[in-house]
Design a protein around this motif. Structure first.
Motif, PDB file in Angstrom:
ATOM      1  N   GLY A  45       0.801  -1.216   0.000  1.00 59.08           N
ATOM      2  CA  GLY A  45       0.000   0.000   0.000  1.00 59.08           C
ATOM      3  C   GLY A  45       0.833   1.265   0.000  1.00 59.08           C
ATOM      4  O   GLY A  45       0.305   2.345  -0.279  1.00 59.08           O
ATOM      5  N   ALA A  46       2.114   1.177   0.334  1.00 64.50           N
ATOM      6  CA  ALA A  46       2.973   2.365   0.356  1.00 64.50           C
ATOM      7  C   ALA A  46       3.349   2.761  -1.068  1.00 64.50           C
ATOM      8  O   ALA A  46       3.454   1.918  -1.961  1.00 64.50           O
ATOM      9  CB  ALA A  46       4.230   2.099   1.178  1.00 64.50           C
ATOM     10  N   LEU A  47       3.548   4.053  -1.302  1.00 64.71           N
ATOM     11  CA  LEU A  47       3.950   4.543  -2.622  1.00 64.71           C
ATOM     12  C   LEU A  47       5.459   4.405  -2.750  1.00 64.71           C
ATOM     13  O   LEU A  47       6.205   5.067  -2.033  1.00 64.71           O
ATOM     14  CB  LEU A  47       3.533   6.004  -2.790  1.00 64.71           C
ATOM     15  CG  LEU A  47       3.880   6.648  -4.133  1.00 64.71           C
ATOM     16  CD1 LEU A  47       3.117   5.958  -5.261  1.00 64.71           C
ATOM     17  CD2 LEU A  47       3.579   8.137  -4.107  1.00 64.71           C
ATOM     18  N   PRO A  48       5.935   3.539  -3.651  1.00 67.33           N
ATOM     19  CA  PRO A  48       7.382   3.297  -3.733  1.00 67.33           C
ATOM     20  C   PRO A  48       8.148   4.517  -4.240  1.00 67.33           C
ATOM     21  O   PRO A  48       7.721   5.198  -5.169  1.00 67.33           O
ATOM     22  CB  PRO A  48       7.488   2.137  -4.732  1.00 67.33           C
ATOM     23  CG  PRO A  48       6.128   1.527  -4.776  1.00 67.33           C
ATOM     24  CD  PRO A  48       5.183   2.656  -4.536  1.00 67.33           C
ATOM     25  N   THR A  49       9.266   4.779  -3.622  1.00 64.92           N
ATOM     26  CA  THR A  49      10.247   5.749  -4.110  1.00 64.92           C
ATOM     27  C   THR A  49      11.628   5.114  -3.891  1.00 64.92           C
ATOM     28  O   THR A  49      11.787   4.258  -3.030  1.00 64.92           O
ATOM     29  CB  THR A  49      10.166   7.080  -3.346  1.00 64.92           C
ATOM     30  OG1 THR A  49      10.355   6.830  -1.947  1.00 64.92           O
ATOM     31  CG2 THR A  49       8.824   7.764  -3.560  1.00 64.92           C
ATOM     32  N   GLY A  50      12.595   5.557  -4.674  1.00 67.79           N
ATOM     33  CA  GLY A  50      13.924   4.985  -4.528  1.00 67.79           C
ATOM     34  C   GLY A  50      14.016   3.548  -5.001  1.00 67.79           C
ATOM     35  O   GLY A  50      14.930   2.818  -4.606  1.00 67.79           O
ATOM     36  N   ASN A  51      13.081   3.121  -5.857  1.00 66.82           N
ATOM     37  CA  ASN A  51      13.053   1.736  -6.348  1.00 66.82           C
ATOM     38  C   ASN A  51      13.556   1.664  -7.787  1.00 66.82           C
ATOM     39  O   ASN A  51      13.004   0.943  -8.616  1.00 66.82           O
ATOM     40  CB  ASN A  51      11.641   1.167  -6.258  1.00 66.82           C
ATOM     41  CG  ASN A  51      10.622   1.987  -7.043  1.00 66.82           C
ATOM     42  OD1 ASN A  51      10.795   3.196  -7.211  1.00 66.82           O
ATOM     43  ND2 ASN A  51       9.556   1.354  -7.512  1.00 66.82           N
ATOM     44  N   GLN A  52      14.588   2.390  -8.088  1.00 70.17           N
ATOM     45  CA  GLN A  52      15.099   2.479  -9.454  1.00 70.17           C
ATOM     46  C   GLN A  52      15.575   1.128  -9.980  1.00 70.17           C
ATOM     47  O   GLN A  52      16.094   0.301  -9.231  1.00 70.17           O
ATOM     48  CB  GLN A  52      16.245   3.493  -9.514  1.00 70.17           C
ATOM     49  CG  GLN A  52      15.829   4.901  -9.127  1.00 70.17           C
ATOM     50  CD  GLN A  52      17.015   5.848  -9.059  1.00 70.17           C
ATOM     51  OE1 GLN A  52      18.171   5.430  -9.187  1.00 70.17           O
ATOM     52  NE2 GLN A  52      16.739   7.128  -8.866  1.00 70.17           N
ATOM     53  N   VAL A  53      15.375   0.935 -11.273  1.00 67.24           N
ATOM     54  CA  VAL A  53      15.777  -0.300 -11.946  1.00 67.24           C
ATOM     55  C   VAL A  53      16.681   0.067 -13.127  1.00 67.24           C
ATOM     56  O   VAL A  53      16.323   0.899 -13.963  1.00 67.24           O
ATOM     57  CB  VAL A  53      14.546  -1.087 -12.447  1.00 67.24           C
ATOM     58  CG1 VAL A  53      14.988  -2.313 -13.228  1.00 67.24           C
ATOM     59  CG2 VAL A  53      13.667  -1.478 -11.284  1.00 67.24           C
ATOM     60  N   PHE A  54      17.862  -0.568 -13.186  1.00 67.74           N
ATOM     61  CA  PHE A  54      18.800  -0.242 -14.264  1.00 67.74           C
ATOM     62  C   PHE A  54      18.246  -0.693 -15.606  1.00 67.74           C
ATOM     63  O   PHE A  54      18.048   0.112 -16.507  1.00 67.74           O
ATOM     64  CB  PHE A  54      20.154  -0.889 -14.007  1.00 67.74           C
ATOM     65  CG  PHE A  54      21.172  -0.602 -15.066  1.00 67.74           C
ATOM     66  CD1 PHE A  54      21.677   0.683 -15.223  1.00 67.74           C
ATOM     67  CD2 PHE A  54      21.617  -1.601 -15.907  1.00 67.74           C
ATOM     68  CE1 PHE A  54      22.615   0.957 -16.204  1.00 67.74           C
ATOM     69  CE2 PHE A  54      22.560  -1.330 -16.898  1.00 67.74           C
ATOM     70  CZ  PHE A  54      23.056  -0.051 -17.036  1.00 67.74           C
ATOM     71  N   LYS A  55      17.988  -1.992 -15.748  1.00 69.82           N
ATOM     72  CA  LYS A  55      17.359  -2.524 -16.953  1.00 69.82           C
ATOM     73  C   LYS A  55      16.696  -3.841 -16.602  1.00 69.82           C
ATOM     74  O   LYS A  55      17.075  -4.513 -15.641  1.00 69.82           O
ATOM     75  CB  LYS A  55      18.380  -2.739 -18.082  1.00 69.82           C
ATOM     76  CG  LYS A  55      18.743  -1.473 -18.842  1.00 69.82           C
ATOM     77  CD  LYS A  55      19.676  -1.779 -19.997  1.00 69.82           C
ATOM     78  CE  LYS A  55      19.941  -0.528 -20.825  1.00 69.82           C
ATOM     79  NZ  LYS A  55      20.599   0.545 -20.061  1.00 69.82           N
ATOM     80  N   ALA A  56      15.696  -4.224 -17.373  1.00 75.80           N
ATOM     81  CA  ALA A  56      14.986  -5.483 -17.154  1.00 75.80           C
ATOM     82  C   ALA A  56      15.180  -6.389 -18.364  1.00 75.80           C
ATOM     83  O   ALA A  56      15.278  -5.923 -19.501  1.00 75.80           O
ATOM     84  CB  ALA A  56      13.497  -5.222 -16.927  1.00 75.80           C
ATOM     85  N   PHE A  57      15.230  -7.700 -18.116  1.00 77.69           N
ATOM     86  CA  PHE A  57      15.385  -8.691 -19.176  1.00 77.69           C
ATOM     87  C   PHE A  57      14.242  -9.697 -19.077  1.00 77.69           C
ATOM     88  O   PHE A  57      13.719  -9.956 -17.993  1.00 77.69           O
ATOM     89  CB  PHE A  57      16.726  -9.424 -19.043  1.00 77.69           C
ATOM     90  CG  PHE A  57      17.919  -8.524 -19.185  1.00 77.69           C
ATOM     91  CD1 PHE A  57      18.537  -8.359 -20.411  1.00 77.69           C
ATOM     92  CD2 PHE A  57      18.417  -7.842 -18.090  1.00 77.69           C
ATOM     93  CE1 PHE A  57      19.639  -7.530 -20.545  1.00 77.69           C
ATOM     94  CE2 PHE A  57      19.519  -7.011 -18.213  1.00 77.69           C
ATOM     95  CZ  PHE A  57      20.136  -6.855 -19.442  1.00 77.69           C
ATOM     96  N   HIS A  58      13.878 -10.257 -20.203  1.00 71.95           N
ATOM     97  CA  HIS A  58      12.830 -11.278 -20.240  1.00 71.95           C
ATOM     98  C   HIS A  58      13.467 -12.636 -20.537  1.00 71.95           C
ATOM     99  O   HIS A  58      14.290 -12.760 -21.459  1.00 71.95           O
ATOM    100  CB  HIS A  58      11.804 -10.947 -21.335  1.00 71.95           C
ATOM    101  CG  HIS A  58      10.722 -11.975 -21.465  1.00 71.95           C
ATOM    102  ND1 HIS A  58      10.861 -13.121 -22.203  1.00 71.95           N
ATOM    103  CD2 HIS A  58       9.468 -12.022 -20.949  1.00 71.95           C
ATOM    104  CE1 HIS A  58       9.757 -13.831 -22.137  1.00 71.95           C
ATOM    105  NE2 HIS A  58       8.896 -13.180 -21.374  1.00 71.95           N
ATOM    106  N   PHE A  59      13.100 -13.625 -19.728  1.00 66.79           N
ATOM    107  CA  PHE A  59      13.612 -14.976 -19.937  1.00 66.79           C
ATOM    108  C   PHE A  59      12.441 -15.925 -20.170  1.00 66.79           C
ATOM    109  O   PHE A  59      11.467 -15.916 -19.397  1.00 66.79           O
ATOM    110  CB  PHE A  59      14.416 -15.446 -18.717  1.00 66.79           C
ATOM    111  CG  PHE A  59      15.643 -14.613 -18.463  1.00 66.79           C
ATOM    112  CD1 PHE A  59      16.838 -14.878 -19.125  1.00 66.79           C
ATOM    113  CD2 PHE A  59      15.599 -13.562 -17.572  1.00 66.79           C
ATOM    114  CE1 PHE A  59      17.968 -14.104 -18.897  1.00 66.79           C
ATOM    115  CE2 PHE A  59      16.722 -12.787 -17.331  1.00 66.79           C
ATOM    116  CZ  PHE A  59      17.908 -13.050 -17.994  1.00 66.79           C
TER     117      PHE A  59
END
Length: 288
Positions: free
Chosen positions: A64-78
């Protein structure tokens, strides 16, 4: 060749990290790095799914909390056949987010309290990923809501000490007394959680002396539902008779129509039960 724009456009903008990858199925995997959002979009620009990463450097967020500081460099699909998955159980186990407080199986003890019960208790199971500081049953017996601290000590009709079932004794009450209550819990981070979520508009309730299917408030040989309840309901629905002693107990089929808990479908259900061996009354849920 192809482009996609969020709605509204300014809801997705990144000056660093982030990225896109074309998938085998023709869709595009998008990483909005600064906001920690991952999306899959079809060639026709339809959003397949959107996921907000619920983890920051110090660990998961509370649900329920609003995320901050949850940065993601890059995402990959497997793909499922990716070799590193071989020999591993990929069955989901639980939510990543921390659960502040979960309250379940709320109700009175005895399950159908009577006026001759020397004491009535309210119990519920409560758990908290971050620790449970306190939990109160906030009870109204007709003179306004009052806080009753609940305990898991094995002394308040709450089962065994330490089993997660919390209880509080609220004394004896005469038949016909309507009890309304909700829970207010505080976890170890000082977050306050209510169950149901919006008291006093939404509360748990029960009526002393009446049980599901007992429309006229009387019993025959210990049976709460009999033919007298059927005639009582017919009189109420079609002849302007007195309303059921407790509307919750009279909602035989557990359904509501147009906001009304008792209607002709309850009569049909009751006839089938009394004369046709139909299913027993179920009534509505205690949370309203």
């Amino acid at each position: 060749i192809w482009e996609w724009t969020a709605t509204p456009p300014e809801s997705m903008f990144a000056t660093f990290i982030s990225g896109v990858r074309r998938l085998k199925n023709g869709n595009t995997l998008i990483t909005d790095g600064p906001s920690g959002e991952l999306l899959e979009v079809t060639p026709s620009k339809e959003l397949v799914w959107r996921y907000v990463v619920p983890v920051r450097s110090i660990g998961p967020y509370i649900q329920g909390a609003l995320p901050t500081g949850n940065q993601v460099f890059k995402a990959f699909h497997f793909d499922p056949e990716y070799s590193a998955f071989s020999g591993h159980d990929l069955t989901p186990v639980s939510a990543i987010e921390l659960n502040p407080v979960t309250i379940a199986e709320a109700g009175p003890i005895p399950e159908s309290p009577r006026g001759n019960d020397s004491v009535i208790a309210i119990t519920a199971f409560a758990t908290a990923d971050l620790g449970l500081n306190s939990i109160d049953a906030v009870v109204d017996t007709g003179a306004g809501f009052v806080h009753f601290p609940m305990f898991d000590d094995g002394l308040n009709s709450d089962g065994l000490a330490g089993d997660g079932q919390y209880g509080v004794l609220i004394g004896a009450h005469e038949d016909g007394k309507r009890i309304e209550y909700y829970f207010e819990a505080v976890d170890d981070t000082a977050a306050v959680i209510f169950d149901p979520p919006n008291p006093v508009l939404s509360v748990y309730r029960f009526t002393v002396g009446y049980s599901c299917g007992n429309i006229d408030g009387s019993t025959t040989a210990g049976n709460p539902t009999d033919i007298s309840d059927l005639t009582y309901l017919v009189d109420f629905l079609f002849a302007g008779g007195s309303p059921p002693v407790d509307l919750t107990a009279a909602n035989i089929d557990g359904q509501s129509s147009g906001g009304l808990p008792v209607d002709i479908s309850d009569l049909t259900y009751l006839v089938a039960f009394v004369f046709g061996g139909g299913p027993a009354p179920v009534c509505e849920q205690s949370e309203i």
